[in-house]
Design a protein around this motif. Structure first.
Motif, PDB file in Angstrom:
ATOM      1  N   LYS A 103       0.986  -1.132  -0.216  1.00  0.00           N
ATOM      2  CA  LYS A 103      -0.244   0.201  -0.124  1.00  0.00           C
ATOM      3  C   LYS A 103       0.945   1.287   0.331  1.00  0.00           C
ATOM      4  N   LEU A 104       0.870   2.223  -1.248  1.00  0.00           N
ATOM      5  CA  LEU A 104       1.131   3.634  -1.365  1.00  0.00           C
ATOM      6  C   LEU A 104       0.807   4.677  -1.236  1.00  0.00           C
ATOM      7  N   ALA A 105       1.165   5.898  -0.648  1.00  0.00           N
ATOM      8  CA  ALA A 105       0.181   6.566  -1.189  1.00  0.00           C
ATOM      9  C   ALA A 105       0.674   8.093  -1.579  1.00  0.00           C
ATOM     10  N   GLY A 106       0.396   9.079  -2.478  1.00  0.00           N
ATOM     11  CA  GLY A 106       1.129  10.036  -2.604  1.00  0.00           C
ATOM     12  C   GLY A 106       0.051  11.204  -2.310  1.00  0.00           C
TER      13      GLY A 106
ATOM     14  N   CYS B  60      -3.146   3.374  -3.621  1.00  0.00           N
ATOM     15  CA  CYS B  60      -2.460   2.651  -4.205  1.00  0.00           C
ATOM     16  C   CYS B  60      -2.764   1.573  -4.040  1.00  0.00           C
ATOM     17  N   ASN B  61      -3.118  -0.270  -4.472  1.00  0.00           N
ATOM     18  CA  ASN B  61      -2.502  -1.092  -3.913  1.00  0.00           C
ATOM     19  C   ASN B  61      -1.614  -2.233  -4.857  1.00  0.00           C
ATOM     20  N   VAL B  62      -0.078  -1.686  -5.016  1.00  0.00           N
ATOM     21  CA  VAL B  62       0.779  -2.435  -5.891  1.00  0.00           C
ATOM     22  C   VAL B  62       0.623  -3.853  -5.361  1.00  0.00           C
ATOM     23  N   ILE B  63       0.371  -3.675  -6.799  1.00  0.00           N
ATOM     24  CA  ILE B  63      -0.479  -6.087  -6.789  1.00  0.00           C
ATOM     25  C   ILE B  63       0.875  -6.440  -7.765  1.00  0.00           C
ATOM     26  N   THR B  64       1.640  -7.633  -6.662  1.00  0.00           N
ATOM     27  CA  THR B  64       2.798  -8.086  -7.685  1.00  0.00           C
ATOM     28  C   THR B  64       2.890  -9.932  -7.455  1.00  0.00           C
ATOM     29  N   ASP B  65       4.031 -10.538  -8.495  1.00  0.00           N
ATOM     30  CA  ASP B  65       3.292 -12.047  -8.150  1.00  0.00           C
ATOM     31  C   ASP B  65       4.793 -12.790  -8.670  1.00  0.00           C
TER      32      ASP B  65
ATOM     33  N   LYS C 125      -5.339  10.300 -18.417  1.00  0.00           N
ATOM     34  CA  LYS C 125      -6.022  10.279 -16.690  1.00  0.00           C
ATOM     35  C   LYS C 125      -4.795   9.889 -16.004  1.00  0.00           C
ATOM     36  N   ILE C 126      -3.575  10.773 -16.099  1.00  0.00           N
ATOM     37  CA  ILE C 126      -2.901  10.565 -15.246  1.00  0.00           C
ATOM     38  C   ILE C 126      -2.398  11.984 -14.734  1.00  0.00           C
ATOM     39  N   GLY C 127      -1.984  11.975 -13.764  1.00  0.00           N
ATOM     40  CA  GLY C 127      -1.660  12.452 -12.697  1.00  0.00           C
ATOM     41  C   GLY C 127       0.143  13.005 -11.812  1.00  0.00           C
ATOM     42  N   LEU C 128      -0.065  14.470 -11.025  1.00  0.00           N
ATOM     43  CA  LEU C 128       1.066  13.986  -9.656  1.00  0.00           C
ATOM     44  C   LEU C 128       0.484  12.954  -9.082  1.00  0.00           C
ATOM     45  N   ALA C 129      -0.786  12.699  -8.409  1.00  0.00           N
ATOM     46  CA  ALA C 129      -0.653  12.045  -7.562  1.00  0.00           C
ATOM     47  C   ALA C 129      -0.003  10.604  -7.794  1.00  0.00           C
ATOM     48  N   ASP C 130      -0.890   9.588  -8.901  1.00  0.00           N
ATOM     49  CA  ASP C 130      -0.073   9.204  -9.291  1.00  0.00           C
ATOM     50  C   ASP C 130       0.911   8.480  -9.618  1.00  0.00           C
ATOM     51  N   GLY C 131       1.926   9.657  -9.970  1.00  0.00           N
ATOM     52  CA  GLY C 131       2.875   9.896 -10.718  1.00  0.00           C
ATOM     53  C   GLY C 131       4.076   9.419  -9.086  1.00  0.00           C
ATOM     54  N   ILE C 132       3.156   9.850  -7.999  1.00  0.00           N
ATOM     55  CA  ILE C 132       3.827   9.567  -6.927  1.00  0.00           C
ATOM     56  C   ILE C 132       4.106   8.436  -6.947  1.00  0.00           C
ATOM     57  N   VAL C 133       3.022   7.852  -6.686  1.00  0.00           N
ATOM     58  CA  VAL C 133       3.216   6.306  -6.639  1.00  0.00           C
ATOM     59  C   VAL C 133       4.058   5.416  -6.933  1.00  0.00           C
ATOM     60  N   LYS C 134       3.785   5.629  -8.516  1.00  0.00           N
ATOM     61  CA  LYS C 134       5.173   4.599  -9.217  1.00  0.00           C
ATOM     62  C   LYS C 134       6.491   5.406  -8.650  1.00  0.00           C
ATOM     63  N   SER C 135       6.862   6.386  -8.307  1.00  0.00           N
ATOM     64  CA  SER C 135       7.976   6.953  -8.422  1.00  0.00           C
ATOM     65  C   SER C 135       8.398   5.950  -7.182  1.00  0.00           C
ATOM     66  N   LEU C 136       7.322   6.065  -5.947  1.00  0.00           N
ATOM     67  CA  LEU C 136       7.971   5.729  -4.417  1.00  0.00           C
ATOM     68  C   LEU C 136       8.099   4.086  -4.906  1.00  0.00           C
ATOM     69  N   TYR C 137       6.878   3.464  -5.537  1.00  0.00           N
ATOM     70  CA  TYR C 137       7.378   2.249  -5.976  1.00  0.00           C
ATOM     71  C   TYR C 137       8.837   1.551  -6.862  1.00  0.00           C
ATOM     72  N   ASN C 138       8.970   2.770  -6.999  1.00  0.00           N
ATOM     73  CA  ASN C 138      10.733   2.467  -8.243  1.00  0.00           C
ATOM     74  C   ASN C 138      12.027   3.036  -7.375  1.00  0.00           C
ATOM     75  N   ASN C 139      10.820   3.605  -6.846  1.00  0.00           N
ATOM     76  CA  ASN C 139      12.199   4.249  -5.497  1.00  0.00           C
ATOM     77  C   ASN C 139      13.319   5.490  -6.184  1.00  0.00           C
ATOM     78  N   LYS C 140      12.014   6.202  -6.852  1.00  0.00           N
ATOM     79  CA  LYS C 140      13.141   7.408  -7.571  1.00  0.00           C
ATOM     80  C   LYS C 140      12.292   8.751  -6.591  1.00  0.00           C
ATOM     81  N   ILE C 141      11.982   8.495  -5.428  1.00  0.00           N
ATOM     82  CA  ILE C 141      11.462  10.058  -4.667  1.00  0.00           C
ATOM     83  C   ILE C 141      11.562   8.981  -3.613  1.00  0.00           C
TER      84      ILE C 141
ATOM     85  N   LYS D 253       2.381   2.236   3.307  1.00  0.00           N
ATOM     86  CA  LYS D 253       3.143   1.618   3.972  1.00  0.00           C
ATOM     87  C   LYS D 253       4.491   2.967   3.844  1.00  0.00           C
ATOM     88  N   LYS D 254       4.449   3.590   2.823  1.00  0.00           N
ATOM     89  CA  LYS D 254       5.154   4.088   2.140  1.00  0.00           C
ATOM     90  C   LYS D 254       3.911   5.640   1.402  1.00  0.00           C
ATOM     91  N   TYR D 255       4.966   6.680   2.097  1.00  0.00           N
ATOM     92  CA  TYR D 255       4.136   8.221   1.377  1.00  0.00           C
ATOM     93  C   TYR D 255       4.756   9.429   0.509  1.00  0.00           C
TER      94      TYR D 255
END
Length: 298
Positions: A5-8, A21-26, A282-298, A81-83
């Motif tokens: 669970k990540l948040a922006g 967001c729920n980030v789901i990986t298998d 339909k993309i925005g800053l909050a979406d980018g924050i979550v994906k950047s968090l997941y990829n450890n870019k911020i 877990k992270k925001y």
């Protein structure tokens, strides 16, 4: 399967948003899927303070504090877990922006990162914008906010040029005609210069207003809006009163005024670049924050 669970938090000039967001990986190595769990939008128009008075008012500071306290509780309830929290032009230009951020940190433990236009664009680009871009085509990406608009030119899958202008929806509501004309002229020159030799150019639009315009159009997901439609829709919106946009189009009060200047920005960008269609992913800053968090870019 792993679910994180990540948040922006996006603190803009027109509104403040929390995206969980729920980030789901298998274990099969597939790309992670990002599923929105919650999206909360609070219409605190910081730009009306910052761009007119030069500082954030005591009233809006208190509203921000309450919003951040609420966001903190919501993140705890969701098990985030992270925001990461970003503030853009309104906080950046307010004389007390950093002071307000420090007070919020002290009282709520929410750290607000005041970022510039380039970092804002970089975070947004970490979304699925690559799914839209075709390698053999050119694009003008236009992200319209309350305080500024970011323009980025893509060609053959690469960024050619990018620039942020102090022309946003809240600003346009408050600029006088002379101030606005100077910036409009700067944008026109930049767009024409940077798209002059590009053929088969289309636009990509982001921001709450273009998302609402797209929803009102009834277009199927993935289909672009045409220049003809944008021209007609702009005239349609202009002819309606503020009250009619709320009652007949079911727009929120803080959307019903800014949607007109926002449409003019997208429409002029299309005209000046020669683009005949605009994609709305339909993309925005909050979406980018979550994906950047997941990829450890911020």
């Amino acid at each position: 399967m792993n679910i994180e669970k990540l948040a922006g938090i996006d603190i803009g000039s027109n509104a403040i948003r929390l995206l969980v967001c729920n980030v789901i990986t298998d274990k099969k190595g597939k790309n992670p899927s990002f599923k929105k769990s919650a999206l909360v939008r609070v219409p605190i128009r910081l730009g009306a303070d910052s761009f007119i008075k030069g500082k954030i008012s005591e009233e809006n500071k208190e509203r921000m504090l309450k919003a951040m306290e609420a966001f903190k509780l919501l993140m705890e309830v969701h098990g985030v877990k992270k925001y990461y929290a970003c503030a853009t032009s309104a906080m950046r230009e307010a004389s007390n922006g950093q002071e307000v951020a420090e007070e919020i940190l002290e009282k709520t433990s929410i750290k607000i990162n005041i970022i510039d236009g380039k970092k804002e664009a970089a975070i947004i680009f970490s979304t699925d914008i690559s799914d839209i871009i075709e390698k053999d085509k050119s694009y003008l990406y236009v992200d319209v906010g309350g305080g500024s608009t970011e323009f980025t030119v893509f060609s053959e899958g690469k960024i050619i040029n990018s620039k942020s202008f102090k022309l946003g929806t809240v600003r346009l509501l408050n600029y006088n005609k002379k101030e606005a004309k100077v910036i409009w002229n700067d944008i026109e020159s930049w767009v024409k210069e940077n798209t002059a030799n590009l053929k088969r150019l289309s636009l990509i639009g982001s921001g709450g207003n273009i998302n609402k315009i797209y929803k009102l159009s009834g277009k199927p997901i993935g289909k672009p809006l045409s220049l003809i439609y944008m021209k007609a829709h702009y005239q349609f919106l202009k002819q309606m009163t503020y009250e009619e946009r709320i009652s007949e189009l079911s727009l929120n009060p803080d959307r019903a005024d800014v949607i007109v200047p926002a449409t003019s920005i997208y429409l002029n960008a299309m005209k000046w670049s020669g683009g005949k269609k605009i994609f709305v992913p339909k993309i925005g800053l909050a979406d980018g924050i979550v994906k950047s968090l997941y990829n450890n870019k911020i």
